[in-house]
Design a protein around this motif. Structure first.
Motif, PDB file in Angstrom:
ATOM      1  N   LYS A 182      14.333   1.216  -3.520  1.00 51.26           N
ATOM      2  CA  LYS A 182      14.187  -0.082  -4.486  1.00 51.26           C
ATOM      3  C   LYS A 182      12.521  -0.212  -4.932  1.00 51.26           C
ATOM      4  CE  LYS A 182      13.776  -5.372  -3.511  1.00 51.26           C
ATOM      5  NZ  LYS A 182      14.100  -6.165  -2.072  1.00 51.26           N
ATOM      6  N   ALA A 183      12.911  -1.265  -6.027  1.00 47.11           N
ATOM      7  CA  ALA A 183      10.891  -0.806  -6.092  1.00 47.11           C
ATOM      8  C   ALA A 183      10.388  -2.111  -6.895  1.00 47.11           C
ATOM      9  CB  ALA A 183      11.191   0.262  -7.588  1.00 47.11           C
ATOM     10  N   SER A 184       9.407  -2.656  -6.332  1.00 49.36           N
ATOM     11  CA  SER A 184       9.464  -3.676  -7.186  1.00 49.36           C
ATOM     12  C   SER A 184       7.560  -3.867  -7.228  1.00 49.36           C
ATOM     13  CB  SER A 184       9.223  -4.976  -5.808  1.00 49.36           C
ATOM     14  OG  SER A 184       8.355  -5.010  -4.814  1.00 49.36           O
ATOM     15  N   ASN A 185       7.182  -4.559  -7.663  1.00 49.23           N
ATOM     16  CA  ASN A 185       5.122  -4.477  -8.030  1.00 49.23           C
ATOM     17  C   ASN A 185       4.862  -5.049  -6.649  1.00 49.23           C
ATOM     18  OD1 ASN A 185       5.645  -4.694 -10.164  1.00 49.23           O
ATOM     19  ND2 ASN A 185       6.009  -7.009 -10.494  1.00 49.23           N
ATOM     20  N   SER A 186       5.740  -5.235  -5.411  1.00 46.56           N
ATOM     21  CA  SER A 186       4.764  -5.315  -4.228  1.00 46.56           C
ATOM     22  C   SER A 186       5.106  -4.047  -2.987  1.00 46.56           C
ATOM     23  CB  SER A 186       5.122  -6.335  -3.314  1.00 46.56           C
ATOM     24  OG  SER A 186       6.273  -6.948  -3.042  1.00 46.56           O
ATOM     25  N   GLU A 187       6.099  -3.722  -3.707  1.00 43.45           N
ATOM     26  CA  GLU A 187       6.708  -2.234  -2.327  1.00 43.45           C
ATOM     27  C   GLU A 187       7.424  -2.184  -3.281  1.00 43.45           C
ATOM     28  OE1 GLU A 187       8.468  -4.040   1.761  1.00 43.45           O
ATOM     29  OE2 GLU A 187      10.248  -3.852   0.620  1.00 43.45           O
ATOM     30  N   LEU A 188       7.579  -0.374  -2.109  1.00 46.31           N
ATOM     31  CA  LEU A 188       8.384   0.916  -2.905  1.00 46.31           C
ATOM     32  C   LEU A 188       9.231   1.579  -1.663  1.00 46.31           C
ATOM     33  CD1 LEU A 188       9.575   2.590  -5.080  1.00 46.31           C
ATOM     34  CD2 LEU A 188       7.460   4.264  -4.487  1.00 46.31           C
ATOM     35  N   LYS A 189      10.665   1.131  -1.815  1.00 51.07           N
ATOM     36  CA  LYS A 189      11.177   1.772  -1.118  1.00 51.07           C
ATOM     37  C   LYS A 189      12.360   2.535  -1.383  1.00 51.07           C
ATOM     38  CE  LYS A 189      12.272  -2.543   1.706  1.00 51.07           C
ATOM     39  NZ  LYS A 189      11.370  -1.949   2.629  1.00 51.07           N
ATOM     40  N   LEU A 190      11.664   4.341  -0.621  1.00 52.38           N
ATOM     41  CA  LEU A 190      12.500   5.743  -1.181  1.00 52.38           C
ATOM     42  C   LEU A 190      12.435   6.811   0.406  1.00 52.38           C
ATOM     43  CD1 LEU A 190       9.653   8.393  -2.551  1.00 52.38           C
ATOM     44  CD2 LEU A 190       9.179   5.479  -1.001  1.00 52.38           C
ATOM     45  N   ASN A 196      15.051  12.673   4.893  1.00 50.92           N
ATOM     46  CA  ASN A 196      15.847  11.840   4.949  1.00 50.92           C
ATOM     47  C   ASN A 196      15.524  10.753   5.433  1.00 50.92           C
ATOM     48  OD1 ASN A 196      18.846  11.803   3.675  1.00 50.92           O
ATOM     49  ND2 ASN A 196      19.547  11.805   5.640  1.00 50.92           N
ATOM     50  N   ASP A 197      14.155  10.979   5.438  1.00 47.73           N
ATOM     51  CA  ASP A 197      14.001   9.569   6.003  1.00 47.73           C
ATOM     52  C   ASP A 197      13.555   8.327   5.381  1.00 47.73           C
ATOM     53  OD1 ASP A 197      13.387  11.034   8.275  1.00 47.73           O
ATOM     54  OD2 ASP A 197      11.234  11.256   8.195  1.00 47.73           O
ATOM     55  N   ASP A 198      14.037   7.166   5.616  1.00 45.21           N
ATOM     56  CA  ASP A 198      13.378   6.060   4.762  1.00 45.21           C
ATOM     57  C   ASP A 198      11.945   5.032   5.032  1.00 45.21           C
ATOM     58  OD1 ASP A 198      15.977   5.825   3.910  1.00 45.21           O
ATOM     59  OD2 ASP A 198      16.442   4.703   5.780  1.00 45.21           O
ATOM     60  N   LEU A 199      11.058   5.513   4.226  1.00 44.58           N
ATOM     61  CA  LEU A 199      10.394   5.411   3.565  1.00 44.58           C
ATOM     62  C   LEU A 199       9.589   4.015   2.954  1.00 44.58           C
ATOM     63  CD1 LEU A 199       8.758   8.621   2.823  1.00 44.58           C
ATOM     64  CD2 LEU A 199       8.955   7.704   4.956  1.00 44.58           C
ATOM     65  N   GLY A 232       1.408   9.726  -2.170  1.00 44.72           N
ATOM     66  CA  GLY A 232       0.839   8.402  -1.661  1.00 44.72           C
ATOM     67  C   GLY A 232       0.015   9.283  -0.297  1.00 44.72           C
ATOM     68  N   ILE A 233      -1.228   7.218  -0.452  1.00 45.65           N
ATOM     69  CA  ILE A 233      -2.244   7.620   0.393  1.00 45.65           C
ATOM     70  C   ILE A 233      -1.912   7.029   1.491  1.00 45.65           C
ATOM     71  CG2 ILE A 233      -4.975   7.434   0.856  1.00 45.65           C
ATOM     72  CD1 ILE A 233      -4.252   9.416  -1.409  1.00 45.65           C
ATOM     73  N   LYS A 234      -2.047   7.532   3.007  1.00 49.63           N
ATOM     74  CA  LYS A 234      -1.815   7.524   4.010  1.00 49.63           C
ATOM     75  C   LYS A 234      -3.175   6.660   4.575  1.00 49.63           C
ATOM     76  CE  LYS A 234       1.755   7.793   6.596  1.00 49.63           C
ATOM     77  NZ  LYS A 234       2.487   8.842   7.730  1.00 49.63           N
ATOM     78  N   SER A 235      -3.122   5.641   5.087  1.00 44.82           N
ATOM     79  CA  SER A 235      -4.508   5.370   5.538  1.00 44.82           C
ATOM     80  C   SER A 235      -4.758   5.453   7.355  1.00 44.82           C
ATOM     81  CB  SER A 235      -5.157   3.649   5.566  1.00 44.82           C
ATOM     82  OG  SER A 235      -4.036   3.018   5.051  1.00 44.82           O
ATOM     83  N   ALA A 236      -5.735   4.728   7.897  1.00 50.29           N
ATOM     84  CA  ALA A 236      -5.892   4.813   9.725  1.00 50.29           C
ATOM     85  C   ALA A 236      -4.968   4.230   9.508  1.00 50.29           C
ATOM     86  CB  ALA A 236      -7.657   4.519   9.698  1.00 50.29           C
ATOM     87  N   ASP A 237      -4.846   2.249   9.412  1.00 45.47           N
ATOM     88  CA  ASP A 237      -3.401   2.081   9.689  1.00 45.47           C
ATOM     89  C   ASP A 237      -2.487   2.175   9.552  1.00 45.47           C
ATOM     90  OD1 ASP A 237      -2.987   1.498   7.640  1.00 45.47           O
ATOM     91  OD2 ASP A 237      -3.547  -0.406   7.361  1.00 45.47           O
ATOM     92  N   LEU A 238      -2.025   3.350   9.519  1.00 44.51           N
ATOM     93  CA  LEU A 238      -0.618   4.292   8.729  1.00 44.51           C
ATOM     94  C   LEU A 238       0.118   3.816   7.868  1.00 44.51           C
ATOM     95  CD1 LEU A 238       0.920   5.132  12.396  1.00 44.51           C
ATOM     96  CD2 LEU A 238      -1.161   6.712  11.260  1.00 44.51           C
ATOM     97  N   THR A 239      -0.797   2.280   7.195  1.00 46.17           N
ATOM     98  CA  THR A 239       0.452   2.408   5.574  1.00 46.17           C
ATOM     99  C   THR A 239       0.045   3.264   4.469  1.00 46.17           C
ATOM    100  OG1 THR A 239      -1.622   0.884   5.096  1.00 46.17           O
ATOM    101  CG2 THR A 239       0.397   0.136   6.692  1.00 46.17           C
ATOM    102  N   THR A 240       0.510   3.326   3.830  1.00 45.17           N
ATOM    103  CA  THR A 240       1.346   4.370   3.157  1.00 45.17           C
ATOM    104  C   THR A 240       0.671   3.103   1.483  1.00 45.17           C
ATOM    105  OG1 THR A 240       2.300   5.966   4.086  1.00 45.17           O
ATOM    106  CG2 THR A 240       1.627   6.292   1.473  1.00 45.17           C
ATOM    107  N   LYS A 241      -0.126   4.036   0.795  1.00 41.26           N
ATOM    108  CA  LYS A 241       0.012   3.309  -0.554  1.00 41.26           C
ATOM    109  C   LYS A 241       0.403   4.400  -1.840  1.00 41.26           C
ATOM    110  CE  LYS A 241      -3.784   0.428   0.855  1.00 41.26           C
ATOM    111  NZ  LYS A 241      -5.660  -0.434   0.220  1.00 41.26           N
ATOM    112  N   GLY A 242       1.571   4.016  -2.641  1.00 37.28           N
ATOM    113  CA  GLY A 242       1.635   4.568  -3.678  1.00 37.28           C
ATOM    114  C   GLY A 242       0.629   4.744  -4.539  1.00 37.28           C
ATOM    115  N   TYR A 243       0.426   6.285  -4.930  1.00 36.68           N
ATOM    116  CA  TYR A 243      -0.664   6.120  -5.605  1.00 36.68           C
ATOM    117  C   TYR A 243       0.172   6.894  -7.075  1.00 36.68           C
ATOM    118  CZ  TYR A 243      -4.865   8.907  -7.531  1.00 36.68           C
ATOM    119  OH  TYR A 243      -5.578   9.546  -8.124  1.00 36.68           O
TER     120      TYR A 243
END
Length: 261
Positions: A182-190, A196-199, A232-243
């Protein structure tokens, strides 16, 4: 009662009776023949089977030649597509992220997760910074770059380099091949194709969406089951931003609606 002698009159009578009895027997037999013919099963006609081997040798040669021409034409028409698929399998796309350490004519040296890497930058390599094409002079030591390319003849060949002046030293880049769920303007599920992990990645205004050639693309082109190369860029809070989200194959052409007129 039998008489030893017969009168001519009686003889004639007996002859007439014998003749009449014979006609009755013949009539009965003829009637039975008609009945038997009527009830007998209808004869079937079996046509000889026709097979390829029944074709005369002269005609068989013509048929084979015509068939070969058709096959050759189909192969020729699809040769470019087949060759492109084979090359894509032989030369899988790869990506690298690192900090620029030195710049020399025709090459950039970076520090990446793989250690020190030298990236050739020939005239075919596209350099992009702030969504604009630049020359090698626009890259500075300390910049961070994302390199997209392929391995060819056991060597990495860069195709596109995206430059950023923001440091990624406190962030960990995550590079993978995945399938979009799923892809939207706020998040990307892949789904990570390797593990085979869901991210779930965050999508921001700086997320770059690209087609299979590396050109800017609309997020609406990325549907379910789309295969992508993702950085993606994983930050210190373990969230990943799509680059960078780049399609691995050309987008499917939209189906044209038939006119209702």
């Amino acid at each position: 009662m039998l008489f030893p002698t017969q009168s001519p009159q009686l003889k004639k009578i007996l002859q007439k009776l014998s003749f009449s009895f014979g006609l009755m027997i013949l009539g009965f037999l003829n009637a039975n023949q008609v009945i038997f013919a009527a009830v007998s099963p209808t004869p079937t006609v079996t046509l000889p089977a026709t097979s390829v081997t029944d074709i005369p040798a002269s005609q068989a040669g013509t048929v084979n030649n015509n068939l070969k021409k058709v096959i050759d034409k189909v192969v020729e028409e699809n040769k470019a597509v087949v060759d492109a698929k084979i090359q894509a399998l032989k030369n899988p796309r790869r990506g690298q992220v690192g900090e620029v350490k030195s710049i020399r004519e025709g090459m950039i040296t970076i520090n990446s997760l793989r250690g020190t890497q030298i990236i050739p930058t020939d005239k075919d390599v596209v350099l992009i910074k702030n969504n604009k094409i630049i020359s090698a002079d626009g890259i500075s030591v300390g910049d961070w770059i994302t390199v997209l390319g392929i391995f060819k003849d056991d060597a990495f060949k860069a195709e596109k380099i995206i430059v950023s002046n923001k440091s990624l030293t406190t962030s960990k880049p995550e590079i993978l091949l995945g399938t979009i769920e799923k892809a939207s303007n706020s998040e990307l599920k892949l789904k990570n194709r390797k593990t085979n992990d869901d991210l779930t990645w965050m999508v921001t205004k700086t997320t770059l969406w690209q087609d299979s050639q590396g050109n800017k693309a609309a997020i609406s082109n990325f549907g379910e089951s789309q295969q992508v190369f993702a950085v993606g860029i994983k930050s210190a809070d373990l969230t990943t931003k799509g680059y960078i989200i780049r399609a691995l194959a050309p987008f499917a052409k939209p189906t044209q609606k038939k006119s209702t007129q």
